[in-house]
Motif scaffolding. Structure first.
Motif, PDB file in Angstrom:
ATOM      1  N   ASP A  11       0.833  -1.202   0.000  1.00  0.00           N
ATOM      2  CA  ASP A  11       0.000   0.000   0.000  1.00  0.00           C
ATOM      3  C   ASP A  11       0.867   1.253   0.000  1.00  0.00           C
ATOM      4  N   ARG A  12       1.580   1.444  -1.091  1.00  0.00           N
ATOM      5  CA  ARG A  12       2.407   2.636  -1.308  1.00  0.00           C
ATOM      6  C   ARG A  12       2.473   2.902  -2.806  1.00  0.00           C
ATOM      7  N   PRO A  13       2.688   4.159  -3.186  1.00  0.00           N
ATOM      8  CA  PRO A  13       2.783   4.484  -4.615  1.00  0.00           C
ATOM      9  C   PRO A  13       3.960   3.758  -5.286  1.00  0.00           C
ATOM     10  N   VAL A  14       3.782   3.472  -6.558  1.00  0.00           N
ATOM     11  CA  VAL A  14       4.769   2.700  -7.308  1.00  0.00           C
ATOM     12  C   VAL A  14       6.154   3.362  -7.295  1.00  0.00           C
ATOM     13  N   GLU A  15       6.217   4.677  -7.349  1.00  0.00           N
ATOM     14  CA  GLU A  15       7.511   5.366  -7.369  1.00  0.00           C
ATOM     15  C   GLU A  15       8.286   5.121  -6.072  1.00  0.00           C
ATOM     16  N   GLU A  16       7.597   5.144  -4.966  1.00  0.00           N
ATOM     17  CA  GLU A  16       8.242   4.907  -3.668  1.00  0.00           C
ATOM     18  C   GLU A  16       8.736   3.462  -3.553  1.00  0.00           C
ATOM     19  N   ARG A 106      -1.064   1.950  -4.532  1.00  0.00           N
ATOM     20  CA  ARG A 106      -0.889   0.506  -4.310  1.00  0.00           C
ATOM     21  C   ARG A 106      -0.010  -0.048  -5.426  1.00  0.00           C
ATOM     22  N   SER A 107       0.933  -0.914  -5.033  1.00  0.00           N
ATOM     23  CA  SER A 107       1.900  -1.466  -5.988  1.00  0.00           C
ATOM     24  C   SER A 107       2.095  -2.954  -5.734  1.00  0.00           C
ATOM     25  N   ARG A 108       2.629  -3.618  -6.720  1.00  0.00           N
ATOM     26  CA  ARG A 108       3.025  -5.024  -6.596  1.00  0.00           C
ATOM     27  C   ARG A 108       4.504  -5.116  -6.928  1.00  0.00           C
ATOM     28  N   VAL A 109       5.236  -5.850  -6.099  1.00  0.00           N
ATOM     29  CA  VAL A 109       6.649  -6.149  -6.370  1.00  0.00           C
ATOM     30  C   VAL A 109       6.748  -7.634  -6.692  1.00  0.00           C
ATOM     31  N   LEU A 110       7.428  -7.912  -7.786  1.00  0.00           N
ATOM     32  CA  LEU A 110       7.709  -9.297  -8.161  1.00  0.00           C
ATOM     33  C   LEU A 110       9.211  -9.508  -8.094  1.00  0.00           C
ATOM     34  N   LEU A 111       9.623 -10.554  -7.413  1.00  0.00           N
ATOM     35  CA  LEU A 111      11.023 -10.929  -7.312  1.00  0.00           C
ATOM     36  C   LEU A 111      11.202 -12.167  -8.176  1.00  0.00           C
ATOM     37  N   ASP A 112      11.982 -12.043  -9.235  1.00  0.00           N
ATOM     38  CA  ASP A 112      12.250 -13.164 -10.143  1.00  0.00           C
ATOM     39  C   ASP A 112      13.670 -13.654  -9.890  1.00  0.00           C
ATOM     40  N   PHE A 113      13.803 -14.924  -9.572  1.00  0.00           N
ATOM     41  CA  PHE A 113      15.090 -15.533  -9.231  1.00  0.00           C
ATOM     42  C   PHE A 113      15.431 -16.605 -10.264  1.00  0.00           C
ATOM     43  N   ARG A 114      16.705 -16.599 -10.688  1.00  0.00           N
ATOM     44  CA  ARG A 114      17.198 -17.613 -11.626  1.00  0.00           C
ATOM     45  C   ARG A 114      18.636 -17.961 -11.259  1.00  0.00           C
ATOM     46  N   ALA A 141      10.744 -13.487   2.909  1.00  0.00           N
ATOM     47  CA  ALA A 141      10.976 -12.587   4.048  1.00  0.00           C
ATOM     48  C   ALA A 141      11.392 -11.202   3.565  1.00  0.00           C
ATOM     49  N   ASP A 142      12.238 -11.149   2.529  1.00  0.00           N
ATOM     50  CA  ASP A 142      12.627  -9.858   1.956  1.00  0.00           C
ATOM     51  C   ASP A 142      11.398  -9.043   1.571  1.00  0.00           C
ATOM     52  N   LEU A 143      10.493  -9.664   0.833  1.00  0.00           N
ATOM     53  CA  LEU A 143       9.314  -8.937   0.359  1.00  0.00           C
ATOM     54  C   LEU A 143       8.418  -8.495   1.512  1.00  0.00           C
ATOM     55  N   LYS A 144       8.269  -9.347   2.516  1.00  0.00           N
ATOM     56  CA  LYS A 144       7.465  -8.962   3.684  1.00  0.00           C
ATOM     57  C   LYS A 144       8.127  -7.804   4.428  1.00  0.00           C
ATOM     58  N   ASN A 145       9.451  -7.858   4.551  1.00  0.00           N
ATOM     59  CA  ASN A 145      10.170  -6.767   5.218  1.00  0.00           C
ATOM     60  C   ASN A 145      10.030  -5.457   4.437  1.00  0.00           C
ATOM     61  N   LEU A 146      10.100  -5.553   3.117  1.00  0.00           N
ATOM     62  CA  LEU A 146       9.934  -4.369   2.265  1.00  0.00           C
ATOM     63  C   LEU A 146       8.562  -3.745   2.500  1.00  0.00           C
ATOM     64  N   ARG A 147       7.532  -4.570   2.464  1.00  0.00           N
ATOM     65  CA  ARG A 147       6.173  -4.065   2.687  1.00  0.00           C
ATOM     66  C   ARG A 147       6.051  -3.445   4.069  1.00  0.00           C
ATOM     67  N   MET A 149       8.391  -2.161   6.010  1.00  0.00           N
ATOM     68  CA  MET A 149       9.140  -0.910   6.110  1.00  0.00           C
ATOM     69  C   MET A 149       8.383   0.231   5.435  1.00  0.00           C
ATOM     70  N   LEU A 150       7.901   0.003   4.228  1.00  0.00           N
ATOM     71  CA  LEU A 150       7.242   1.078   3.484  1.00  0.00           C
ATOM     72  C   LEU A 150       5.895   1.466   4.086  1.00  0.00           C
ATOM     73  N   GLU A 151       5.111   0.475   4.493  1.00  0.00           N
ATOM     74  CA  GLU A 151       3.792   0.791   5.025  1.00  0.00           C
ATOM     75  C   GLU A 151       3.893   1.383   6.425  1.00  0.00           C
ATOM     76  N   THR A 152       4.893   0.975   7.219  1.00  0.00           N
ATOM     77  CA  THR A 152       5.092   1.541   8.548  1.00  0.00           C
ATOM     78  C   THR A 152       5.589   2.976   8.447  1.00  0.00           C
ATOM     79  N   ARG A 153       6.523   3.210   7.534  1.00  0.00           N
ATOM     80  CA  ARG A 153       7.055   4.561   7.347  1.00  0.00           C
ATOM     81  C   ARG A 153       5.941   5.525   6.945  1.00  0.00           C
TER      82      ARG A 153
END
Length: 155
Positions: A11-16, A106-114, A141-147, A149-153
């Motif tokens: 729940d933060r703007p895509v730019e942030e 509201r934004s979505r982050v996708l982490l693609d690993f190869r 865990a990274d993605l949850k931490n990102l969310r 941090m951003l939503e708490t800030r």
């Protein structure tokens, strides 16, 4: 090749959100990796342009790996790692963070690993199991931490 994608809505703007996955100084604030590995992390370069790297250092001061920005577009930050894996083998995973706009705030982050594990083909199923049990949960865990941090800030 072993690959997966993980995603999370924030729940933060895509730019942030994009800036939080681009800027390696900010990335280290939400990354689960320092705590999981016991490594300290520093940034080599300005942290936002091609060639900037997060440097992972062991408690004895030995460089254990790097995560380097190799491509940046309006929606994606591509990173390549060069790390020592189990048994001292060099492993070179690729991680892309893609950010999508879901709405004004509201934004979505996708982490693609190869990665191609640095083991003989008969051992790749073991490598896949190891990666799924040890590495994939850290990506989640990274993605949850990102969310968090951003939503708490924002509040």
């Amino acid at each position: 090749m072993i690959s997966w994608s993980e995603s999370i809505d924030i729940d933060r703007p895509v730019e942030e959100v994009y800036n939080a996955v681009l800027d390696q100084q900010v990335l280290m604030k939400w990354s689960a990796w320092p705590a999981a590995t016991g490594y300290s992390c520093g940034v080599d370069g300005d942290g936002t342009t091609l060639g900037s790297s997060i440097v992972f250092t062991s408690p004895t001061g030995e460089e254990m790996g790097r995560q380097t920005i190799v491509d940046v577009t309006d929606t994606t930050v591509s990173n390549r790692l060069r790390n020592r894996g189990p048994g001292g083998r060099v492993i070179e995973p690729e991680i892309d963070f893609r950010v999508e706009r879901l709405g004004l705030r509201r934004s979505r982050v996708l982490l693609d690993f190869r990665v191609v594990p640095p083991v003989p083909a008969p051992l790749r199923p073991v490598a896949r199991l190891f990666l799924n049990l040890r590495i994939r949960p850290l990506h989640r865990a990274d993605l949850k931490n990102l969310r968090s941090m951003l939503e708490t800030r924002a509040s």
